[in-house]
Structure formats: structure tokens, C-alpha cells
Scaffold this motif. Structure first.
Motif, PDB file in Angstrom:
ATOM      1  N   THR A   1       0.682  -1.202  -0.045  1.00  0.00           N
ATOM      2  CA  THR A   1      -0.024  -0.056   0.106  1.00  0.00           C
ATOM      3  C   THR A   1       0.774   1.317   0.070  1.00  0.00           C
ATOM      4  OG1 THR A   1      -0.215   0.063   2.341  1.00  0.00           O
ATOM      5  CG2 THR A   1      -1.694  -1.265   1.324  1.00  0.00           C
ATOM      6  N   LEU A   2       2.261   1.325   0.364  1.00  0.00           N
ATOM      7  CA  LEU A   2       3.117   2.229   0.188  1.00  0.00           C
ATOM      8  C   LEU A   2       2.935   3.317   1.310  1.00  0.00           C
ATOM      9  CD1 LEU A   2       4.112   3.189  -3.395  1.00  0.00           C
ATOM     10  CD2 LEU A   2       5.007   1.189  -2.126  1.00  0.00           C
ATOM     11  N   ASP A   3       1.881   3.118   2.420  1.00  0.00           N
ATOM     12  CA  ASP A   3       1.617   3.663   3.343  1.00  0.00           C
ATOM     13  C   ASP A   3       2.818   4.406   4.232  1.00  0.00           C
ATOM     14  OD1 ASP A   3      -0.202   4.956   5.205  1.00  0.00           O
ATOM     15  OD2 ASP A   3       0.396   3.782   6.669  1.00  0.00           O
TER      16      ASP A   3
ATOM     17  N   LEU B   1     -11.920 -13.099   4.301  1.00  0.00           N
ATOM     18  CA  LEU B   1     -10.866 -12.125   4.361  1.00  0.00           C
ATOM     19  C   LEU B   1     -10.504 -11.926   6.215  1.00  0.00           C
ATOM     20  CD1 LEU B   1     -12.604  -9.335   2.553  1.00  0.00           C
ATOM     21  CD2 LEU B   1     -10.528 -10.499   1.747  1.00  0.00           C
ATOM     22  N   SER B   2      -9.120 -11.783   6.012  1.00  0.00           N
ATOM     23  CA  SER B   2      -8.676 -11.742   7.561  1.00  0.00           C
ATOM     24  C   SER B   2      -9.024 -10.392   7.989  1.00  0.00           C
ATOM     25  CB  SER B   2      -7.187 -11.836   7.613  1.00  0.00           C
ATOM     26  OG  SER B   2      -6.373 -10.652   6.726  1.00  0.00           O
ATOM     27  N   GLU B   3      -9.003 -10.290   9.459  1.00  0.00           N
ATOM     28  CA  GLU B   3      -9.186  -8.988   9.995  1.00  0.00           C
ATOM     29  C   GLU B   3      -8.201  -7.983   9.626  1.00  0.00           C
ATOM     30  OE1 GLU B   3     -11.472  -8.380  12.072  1.00  0.00           O
ATOM     31  OE2 GLU B   3     -12.186 -10.296  11.800  1.00  0.00           O
ATOM     32  N   ASP B   4      -6.964  -8.476   9.249  1.00  0.00           N
ATOM     33  CA  ASP B   4      -6.045  -7.149   8.621  1.00  0.00           C
ATOM     34  C   ASP B   4      -6.458  -6.668   7.422  1.00  0.00           C
ATOM     35  OD1 ASP B   4      -4.274  -7.242  10.908  1.00  0.00           O
ATOM     36  OD2 ASP B   4      -3.005  -8.790  10.101  1.00  0.00           O
ATOM     37  N   ALA B   5      -7.177  -7.603   6.487  1.00  0.00           N
ATOM     38  CA  ALA B   5      -7.592  -7.318   5.291  1.00  0.00           C
ATOM     39  C   ALA B   5      -8.637  -6.388   5.395  1.00  0.00           C
ATOM     40  CB  ALA B   5      -7.795  -8.540   4.506  1.00  0.00           C
ATOM     41  N   ARG B   6      -9.603  -6.782   6.244  1.00  0.00           N
ATOM     42  CA  ARG B   6     -10.894  -5.966   6.511  1.00  0.00           C
ATOM     43  C   ARG B   6     -10.486  -4.544   7.097  1.00  0.00           C
ATOM     44  NH1 ARG B   6     -15.452  -9.050   6.339  1.00  0.00           N
ATOM     45  NH2 ARG B   6     -15.247 -11.146   6.237  1.00  0.00           N
ATOM     46  N   ALA B   7      -9.609  -4.512   7.786  1.00  0.00           N
ATOM     47  CA  ALA B   7      -9.125  -3.334   8.399  1.00  0.00           C
ATOM     48  C   ALA B   7      -8.372  -2.532   7.249  1.00  0.00           C
ATOM     49  CB  ALA B   7      -8.136  -3.283   9.188  1.00  0.00           C
ATOM     50  N   GLU B   8      -7.682  -3.068   6.363  1.00  0.00           N
ATOM     51  CA  GLU B   8      -7.267  -2.350   5.012  1.00  0.00           C
ATOM     52  C   GLU B   8      -8.576  -1.857   4.120  1.00  0.00           C
ATOM     53  OE1 GLU B   8      -4.249  -1.319   4.325  1.00  0.00           O
ATOM     54  OE2 GLU B   8      -3.287  -2.161   6.093  1.00  0.00           O
ATOM     55  N   TYR B   9      -9.353  -2.693   3.891  1.00  0.00           N
ATOM     56  CA  TYR B   9     -10.447  -2.305   3.134  1.00  0.00           C
ATOM     57  C   TYR B   9     -11.267  -1.129   3.839  1.00  0.00           C
ATOM     58  CZ  TYR B   9     -10.870  -6.450   0.072  1.00  0.00           C
ATOM     59  OH  TYR B   9     -10.775  -7.302  -0.957  1.00  0.00           O
ATOM     60  N   ALA B  10     -11.238  -0.968   4.992  1.00  0.00           N
ATOM     61  CA  ALA B  10     -12.093   0.060   5.711  1.00  0.00           C
ATOM     62  C   ALA B  10     -11.287   1.363   5.574  1.00  0.00           C
ATOM     63  CB  ALA B  10     -12.159  -0.406   7.102  1.00  0.00           C
ATOM     64  N   ARG B  11      -9.780   1.203   5.617  1.00  0.00           N
ATOM     65  CA  ARG B  11      -9.081   2.402   5.471  1.00  0.00           C
ATOM     66  C   ARG B  11      -9.315   2.852   3.908  1.00  0.00           C
ATOM     67  NH1 ARG B  11      -3.620   3.446   4.423  1.00  0.00           N
ATOM     68  NH2 ARG B  11      -2.982   1.553   4.131  1.00  0.00           N
TER      69      ARG B  11
ATOM     70  N   THR C   1      -4.206 -11.496  -7.750  1.00  0.00           N
ATOM     71  CA  THR C   1      -5.507 -11.595  -7.513  1.00  0.00           C
ATOM     72  C   THR C   1      -6.418 -10.324  -7.768  1.00  0.00           C
ATOM     73  OG1 THR C   1      -5.337 -13.390  -5.990  1.00  0.00           O
ATOM     74  CG2 THR C   1      -7.412 -12.414  -5.783  1.00  0.00           C
ATOM     75  N   LEU C   2      -7.582 -10.358  -8.295  1.00  0.00           N
ATOM     76  CA  LEU C   2      -8.228  -9.192  -8.482  1.00  0.00           C
ATOM     77  C   LEU C   2      -9.541  -9.264  -8.089  1.00  0.00           C
ATOM     78  CD1 LEU C   2      -6.371  -9.819 -11.474  1.00  0.00           C
ATOM     79  CD2 LEU C   2      -6.929  -7.081 -11.770  1.00  0.00           C
ATOM     80  N   ILE C   3     -10.015  -8.095  -7.515  1.00  0.00           N
ATOM     81  CA  ILE C   3     -11.687  -7.812  -7.105  1.00  0.00           C
ATOM     82  C   ILE C   3     -12.451  -7.032  -8.107  1.00  0.00           C
ATOM     83  CG2 ILE C   3     -11.230  -8.727  -4.859  1.00  0.00           C
ATOM     84  CD1 ILE C   3     -11.165  -5.568  -4.088  1.00  0.00           C
ATOM     85  N   LYS C   4     -13.460  -7.403  -8.234  1.00  0.00           N
ATOM     86  CA  LYS C   4     -14.539  -6.670  -9.161  1.00  0.00           C
ATOM     87  C   LYS C   4     -15.424  -5.639  -8.300  1.00  0.00           C
ATOM     88  CE  LYS C   4     -17.711  -6.737 -13.017  1.00  0.00           C
ATOM     89  NZ  LYS C   4     -18.607  -7.770 -13.884  1.00  0.00           N
ATOM     90  N   VAL C   5     -15.336  -4.379  -8.322  1.00  0.00           N
ATOM     91  CA  VAL C   5     -16.209  -3.322  -7.550  1.00  0.00           C
ATOM     92  C   VAL C   5     -16.941  -2.426  -8.674  1.00  0.00           C
ATOM     93  CG1 VAL C   5     -16.101  -1.585  -5.894  1.00  0.00           C
ATOM     94  CG2 VAL C   5     -14.422  -3.365  -5.685  1.00  0.00           C
TER      95      VAL C   5
ATOM     96  N   ASP D   1      -6.302  -6.803  -5.778  1.00  0.00           N
ATOM     97  CA  ASP D   1      -6.561  -6.802  -4.287  1.00  0.00           C
ATOM     98  C   ASP D   1      -5.411  -6.651  -3.550  1.00  0.00           C
ATOM     99  OD1 ASP D   1      -7.313  -6.849  -1.777  1.00  0.00           O
ATOM    100  OD2 ASP D   1      -8.283  -8.761  -2.156  1.00  0.00           O
ATOM    101  N   VAL D   2      -5.102  -5.314  -3.231  1.00  0.00           N
ATOM    102  CA  VAL D   2      -3.770  -5.052  -2.525  1.00  0.00           C
ATOM    103  C   VAL D   2      -3.403  -5.796  -1.326  1.00  0.00           C
ATOM    104  CG1 VAL D   2      -4.418  -3.001  -1.323  1.00  0.00           C
ATOM    105  CG2 VAL D   2      -2.247  -3.040  -2.204  1.00  0.00           C
ATOM    106  N   THR D   3      -4.736  -6.239  -0.557  1.00  0.00           N
ATOM    107  CA  THR D   3      -4.401  -6.899   0.581  1.00  0.00           C
ATOM    108  C   THR D   3      -4.045  -8.488   0.391  1.00  0.00           C
ATOM    109  OG1 THR D   3      -6.721  -8.094   0.564  1.00  0.00           O
ATOM    110  CG2 THR D   3      -6.227  -5.682   1.626  1.00  0.00           C
ATOM    111  N   ALA D   4      -4.137  -8.732  -0.873  1.00  0.00           N
ATOM    112  CA  ALA D   4      -3.727 -10.290  -1.156  1.00  0.00           C
ATOM    113  C   ALA D   4      -2.427 -10.220  -2.000  1.00  0.00           C
ATOM    114  CB  ALA D   4      -4.830 -10.751  -2.465  1.00  0.00           C
TER     115      ALA D   4
END
Length: 269
Positions: free
Chosen positions: A140-142, A214-224, A254-258, A265-268
Motif C-alpha cells: 500500500t506504500l503507506d 478475509l482476515s481481520e487485517d484485510a478487512r481493516a485495510e478495506y475499511a481504510r 488476484t483481482l476483485i471486481k467493484v 486486491d492489494v491485501t492479497a
């Protein structure tokens, strides 16, 4: 009887046909240039949007940028991190503006003095970006963006002897982009035969399982990123392949469709 005065014949002004033809030709040329410019802008816009409809094209752009060109920053535009935002706006709003002091410098400098100081900033920041990006593992380069802006503000105050005011925002962006470009040019791979293969497209049931898993970390990234797992309507697995020095490398992606568009999917990663 008074003699009538003969009216002078109206003067006939001959039109310079050469000038008229030139004016007409100039107008047509200007019109065609405007049309060509608008067409090129529209083509670039729709190309960027159009490719997002195809997971293999998105994967190719992301992997080519991040892996082959070593341009991690610009690869972000193809990830779930950015979605419909402009990458530059994301960088400015989340990392730059919160760190700059309000106001602008009142120090007067000659163009030569300003140029020398900016050259010194570039030298320091180019080297710093190379150091932090080379050791980065956060896709994510954060941490990279946070560290870079902090270092720029610190260095600016040391070099210029005053706070980094909001008025230097564009200078910071220009310096950063130049550093990204310089690093890419120095480290890009001499790759050949870049291809992308779609390995698997998930069924509706598998997409639901992907969201649930999705892991808790992935969900947190999604929320961010402002993304809800429920917004994921499709999942696709691809493989990016390229050749360097005769050796073939394969990279899963891995890609996701939104909505209608696909994102890495940067979390993957």
C-alpha cells in the motif's frame, strides 16, 4: 437653375484573396488541432477506464509497473486502494497536506538561490526515496509515503531555514515524482515476453467465500480504503509472466471486481 453635383462613385475595395484564403486556412487548421487534442484526451481517459473492465489488462498494467518498471507508486492506480480516485489527489490529501504548515514563505530569494536550494533538496530526497522503496514490503506504500513526506518537511526546514508551508505542496510532488522516475529508470528490469493469463474466475459461491474469508487485517485495510467487503462482486486469479536473461518468472495476481471495474486486491499481494 443650380447645377447638380455629381456624386462620386463609391470606392471599390479589392479584397486580398491571399489573406482571405490564409485566414480561412488558419481557422480550419486551428479547429482541427482542437478536435485532435480533445480526441486524444478522450482516448486517454476512455482507455484508462476501458481497461479496468478486464482483469487481465489491469493485472498486466499493475505487474508491468510494479515488477518490471519498479514503479511501485504508479502501480497503485490499478489497486483497490485507489479505486475511482486520482492517485495524485490521494497522495496530496492523505499524506502531504496534513503535514504542511499553513501560509507561505516571505523570504525573498533570487531565482539562482532558489534553484540551488531546490537542487540540494532533490539530491537528498532522491537518495532517500531509493533507500526506503528498496526495503519496502508494504504494497500500500503507506509507510513509504509517510516517511517520505516527513523527511521532506524535515529536510526543507534544514535547507531553507523555514517551515515547509502549504505553498510548497507542488514542489514536494514534483520532487517526489522525479525521484520515483529516477529510481525506475535506474532499476527497471530488461524484461521480455510479458504476458497475462486468467487462471480462475470465481463463481458467485466462491466470491461469497472469498469475502467471508478475509482476515481481520484485510478487512481493516478495506475499511481504510473506504471499501466494504460486500462491495466485492467478483474475484479473478491471474498469472503475470515475463522473461529476464532467458529465465521465465511467474507472478500470481488476484483481482476483485467493484461495480463494473476490476482492481488488484492489494491485501492479497
Amino acid at each position: 437653375m443650380a447645377k447638380k453635383t455629381k456624386k462620386a462613385a463609391p470606392e471599390v475595395v479589392e479584397k486580398d484573396m491571399t489573406t482571405a484564403r490564409f485566414d480561412k486556412g488558419y481557422a480550419i487548421a486551428a479547429f482541427l488541432l482542437i478536435v485532435a487534442f480533445l480526441a486524444s484526451v478522450s482516448a486517454a481517459y476512455f482507455h484508462s477506464r476501458y481497461l479496468m473492465f478486464y482483469p487481465e489488462k489491469v493485472a498486466e498494467q499493475y505487474c508491468s509497473s510494479a515488477i518490471v518498471l519498479k514503479d511501485d507508486f504508479n502501480s497503485l492506480k490499478y489497486t483497490s486502494l485507489i479505486q475511482n480516485l486520482y492517485l495524485g489527489d490521494y497522495f496530496r490529501e492523505n499524506y502531504i497536506r496534513p503535514r504542511l504548515a499553513e501560509g507561505e514563505s516571505v523570504t525573498e530569494r533570487t531565482p539562482e538561490e532558489q534553484g540551488e536550494l531546490m537542487d540540494k533538496m532533490d539530491e537528498i530526497m532522491f537518495a532517500y526515496y531509493a533507500d526506503i522503496i528498496a526495503s519496502n514490503t508494504d504494497k500500500t506504500l503507506d509507510s513509504v509515503l509517510t516517511l517520505y513526506v516527513d523527511k521532506y518537511v524535515e529536510t526543507y526546514e534544514a535547507v531553507f531555514g523555514e517551515p515547509a508551508y502549504a505553498s510548497v505542496e507542488d514542489d514536494l510532488v514534483t520532487c517526489f515524482e522525479a525521484g520515483v522516475s529516477a529510481y525506475s529508470e535506474a532499476n527497471a528490469l530488461d524484461a521480455e515476453n510479458e504476458t497475462v493469463e486468467v487462471r480462475k474466475t470465481y463463481s458467485d459461491e466462491e466470491v461469497a467465500a472469498y469475502r467471508a474469508g478475509l482476515s481481520e487485517d484485510a478487512r481493516a485495510e478495506y475499511a481504510r480504503f473506504g471499501l466494504s467487503p460486500d462491495a466485492v462482486e467478483g474475484v479473478c486469479e491471474t498469472q503475470f509472466s515475463y522473461t529476464v536473461g532467458g529465465e521465465v518468472f511467474n507472478v500470481p495476481c488476484t483481482l476483485i471486481k467493484v461495480g463494473m471495474q476490476w482492481y488488484v486486491d492489494v491485501t492479497a499481494l
